[in-house]
Design a protein around this motif. Structure first.
Motif, short mmCIF file in Angstrom:
data_model
loop_
_atom_site.label_atom_id
_atom_site.label_comp_id
_atom_site.label_asym_id
_atom_site.label_seq_id
_atom_site.Cartn_x
_atom_site.Cartn_y
_atom_site.Cartn_z
N LEU A 132 7.06 -5.03 10.79
CA LEU A 132 6.49 -5.91 11.81
C LEU A 132 5.02 -6.13 11.50
CD1 LEU A 132 7.99 -4.29 15.07
CD2 LEU A 132 8.97 -6.07 13.60
N ALA A 133 4.61 -7.38 11.41
CA ALA A 133 3.22 -7.71 11.13
C ALA A 133 2.75 -8.75 12.14
CB ALA A 133 3.08 -8.26 9.71
N ASP A 134 1.54 -8.55 12.66
CA ASP A 134 0.99 -9.51 13.62
C ASP A 134 -0.22 -10.19 13.02
OD1 ASP A 134 -1.01 -7.62 13.75
OD2 ASP A 134 -0.37 -6.81 15.69
N ASP A 135 -0.97 -10.92 13.86
CA ASP A 135 -2.08 -11.72 13.32
C ASP A 135 -3.29 -10.88 12.92
OD1 ASP A 135 -2.84 -11.06 15.88
OD2 ASP A 135 -2.87 -13.12 16.63
N ASP A 136 -3.22 -9.55 13.13
CA ASP A 136 -4.29 -8.68 12.67
C ASP A 136 -4.03 -8.13 11.27
OD1 ASP A 136 -5.78 -8.89 15.03
OD2 ASP A 136 -4.62 -7.29 16.00
N LYS A 137 -2.84 -8.37 10.74
CA LYS A 137 -2.46 -7.75 9.47
C LYS A 137 -2.45 -8.78 8.35
CE LYS A 137 1.11 -4.85 7.34
NZ LYS A 137 2.36 -4.08 7.57
N ILE A 138 -3.16 -8.46 7.29
CA ILE A 138 -3.10 -9.23 6.05
C ILE A 138 -2.48 -8.33 5.00
CG2 ILE A 138 -4.43 -10.38 4.24
CD1 ILE A 138 -6.53 -11.05 6.34
N HIS A 139 -1.43 -8.78 4.34
CA HIS A 139 -0.76 -7.92 3.38
C HIS A 139 -0.27 -8.70 2.16
CE1 HIS A 139 3.37 -8.40 5.65
NE2 HIS A 139 2.75 -9.54 5.50
N GLN A 140 0.09 -7.93 1.14
CA GLN A 140 0.54 -8.50 -0.13
C GLN A 140 1.70 -7.64 -0.64
OE1 GLN A 140 -2.47 -8.67 -3.22
NE2 GLN A 140 -1.59 -10.52 -4.07
N PRO A 141 2.91 -7.88 -0.14
CA PRO A 141 4.05 -7.06 -0.52
C PRO A 141 4.32 -7.10 -2.02
CG PRO A 141 4.57 -8.40 1.41
CD PRO A 141 3.27 -8.90 0.86
N VAL A 142 4.66 -5.95 -2.56
CA VAL A 142 5.02 -5.82 -3.97
C VAL A 142 6.48 -5.39 -4.05
CG1 VAL A 142 4.54 -4.65 -6.15
CG2 VAL A 142 2.65 -5.18 -4.58
N ILE A 143 7.30 -6.17 -4.73
CA ILE A 143 8.72 -5.88 -4.82
C ILE A 143 8.95 -4.78 -5.87
CG2 ILE A 143 11.02 -6.86 -5.14
CD1 ILE A 143 9.34 -8.08 -2.83
N GLY A 165 0.83 -1.19 0.00
CA GLY A 165 0.00 0.00 0.00
C GLY A 165 0.87 1.25 0.00
N ALA A 166 0.64 2.13 0.98
CA ALA A 166 1.40 3.38 1.07
C ALA A 166 2.72 3.21 1.80
CB ALA A 166 0.56 4.45 1.77
N GLU A 167 2.93 2.05 2.43
CA GLU A 167 4.16 1.81 3.21
C GLU A 167 5.26 1.27 2.30
OE1 GLU A 167 2.78 0.68 7.66
OE2 GLU A 167 2.50 -0.87 6.15
N SER A 168 6.46 1.80 2.47
CA SER A 168 7.61 1.36 1.68
C SER A 168 8.75 0.98 2.62
CB SER A 168 8.05 2.48 0.73
OG SER A 168 9.15 2.08 -0.06
N PHE A 169 9.43 -0.11 2.30
CA PHE A 169 10.50 -0.61 3.15
C PHE A 169 11.75 -0.83 2.31
CE2 PHE A 169 6.47 -1.83 4.96
CZ PHE A 169 6.60 -1.49 6.30
N GLY A 170 12.88 -0.27 2.79
CA GLY A 170 14.15 -0.40 2.10
C GLY A 170 15.22 -0.93 3.04
N PRO A 171 16.48 -0.95 2.60
CA PRO A 171 17.56 -1.52 3.41
C PRO A 171 17.62 -0.93 4.83
CG PRO A 171 18.32 -1.12 1.19
CD PRO A 171 16.96 -0.51 1.28
N GLY A 172 17.62 -1.81 5.81
CA GLY A 172 17.68 -1.40 7.21
C GLY A 172 16.33 -1.24 7.87
N ASP A 173 15.23 -1.26 7.09
CA ASP A 173 13.89 -1.11 7.65
C ASP A 173 13.36 -2.45 8.13
OD1 ASP A 173 13.83 1.60 7.09
OD2 ASP A 173 12.74 1.36 5.20
N MET A 174 12.59 -2.40 9.21
CA MET A 174 11.95 -3.59 9.77
C MET A 174 10.44 -3.45 9.60
SD MET A 174 12.71 -6.39 11.81
CE MET A 174 14.00 -5.97 12.98
#
Length: 212
Positions: free
Chosen positions: A169-180, A158-167
């Motif tokens: 964290l997802a728990d059992d309330d989160k359903i996601h579909q990461p796009v590379i 979605g609107a969240e982006s993760f790059g080198p060094g980023d963590m």
């Protein structure tokens, strides 16, 4: 639930020696990549017995570490090389004993490979994920916490982006579909505390084969 940095609770537990091998390696690897995490680890270790006693008797909030550290003299993080010749953060390079290309990458789906590094006593799994640039990872949820530390490349949910060094964290309330993100492979160090919950029937059928 998402956070670019490991939480204060994990940093305190790591400094007190209270984490298992998999969780400790994840924290140490991000500390090698992010100076702010390295500083907090160094300061938490300096607190010593007082923090250990506090963390053993009451829940730890994300703001507790900053409150305690504000009362202490500022500590300079130890200056030392953080990345070895392999191009990996030093703790992970030490653990692997080789470069990424020397590992036994196993197929887990189109454009996806993984290497299992550690299995914990309660079924936790620490593994490396290699995803080809431009692909979409199957939508999934969790039966516990999933911690994804980006080593190379970038992905977004979605609107969240993760790059080198980023963590991430997802728990059992989160359903996601990461796009590379396109252009390069994304390599992540991932710790899952329980098997993933895939929404796709094909992914669920393949899940016993990949062991995640």
């Amino acid at each position: 639930m998402s956070n670019a940095l490991v939480t204060d609770e994990w940093i305190l537990s790591y400094a007190a020696g209270g984490l298992d091998q998999g969780h400790a390696l994840l924290v140490a690897t991000q500390a090698a990549m992010r100076p702010e995490v390295r500083r907090k680890v160094s300061e938490a270790e300096a607190v010593g017995g007082a923090l250990l006693e506090t963390s053993a008797t009451m829940p730890v909030s994300d703001g507790l570490l900053d409150k305690i550290l504000s009362r202490l003299p500022e500590a300079e993080p130890e200056e030392r090389p953080q990345v070895k010749i392999t191009g990996l953060p030093a703790p992970l390079a030490d653990y692997l004993g080789c470069g990424l290309e020397d590992l036994d990458w196993r197929f887990m789906g189109p454009g996806l490979k993984n290497v299992r590094l550690w299995t914990g006593p309660r079924g936790e799994r620490l593994w490396l994920l290699r995803a080809t640039g431009g692909i979409t990872i199957p939508e999934h949820g969790h039966r516990g916490v999933e911690m994804t530390l980006v080593l190379r490349g970038r992905y977004h949910c979605g609107a969240e982006s993760f790059g080198p060094g980023d963590m991430d964290l997802a728990d059992d309330d989160k359903i996601h579909q990461p796009v590379i993100d396109p252009g390069e492979d994304c390599i992540c160090l991932v710790l899952t505390e329980a098997p993933l919950r895939f929404n796709s029937l094909i992914a669920r059928i393949a899940q016993p084969l990949i062991g995640l």
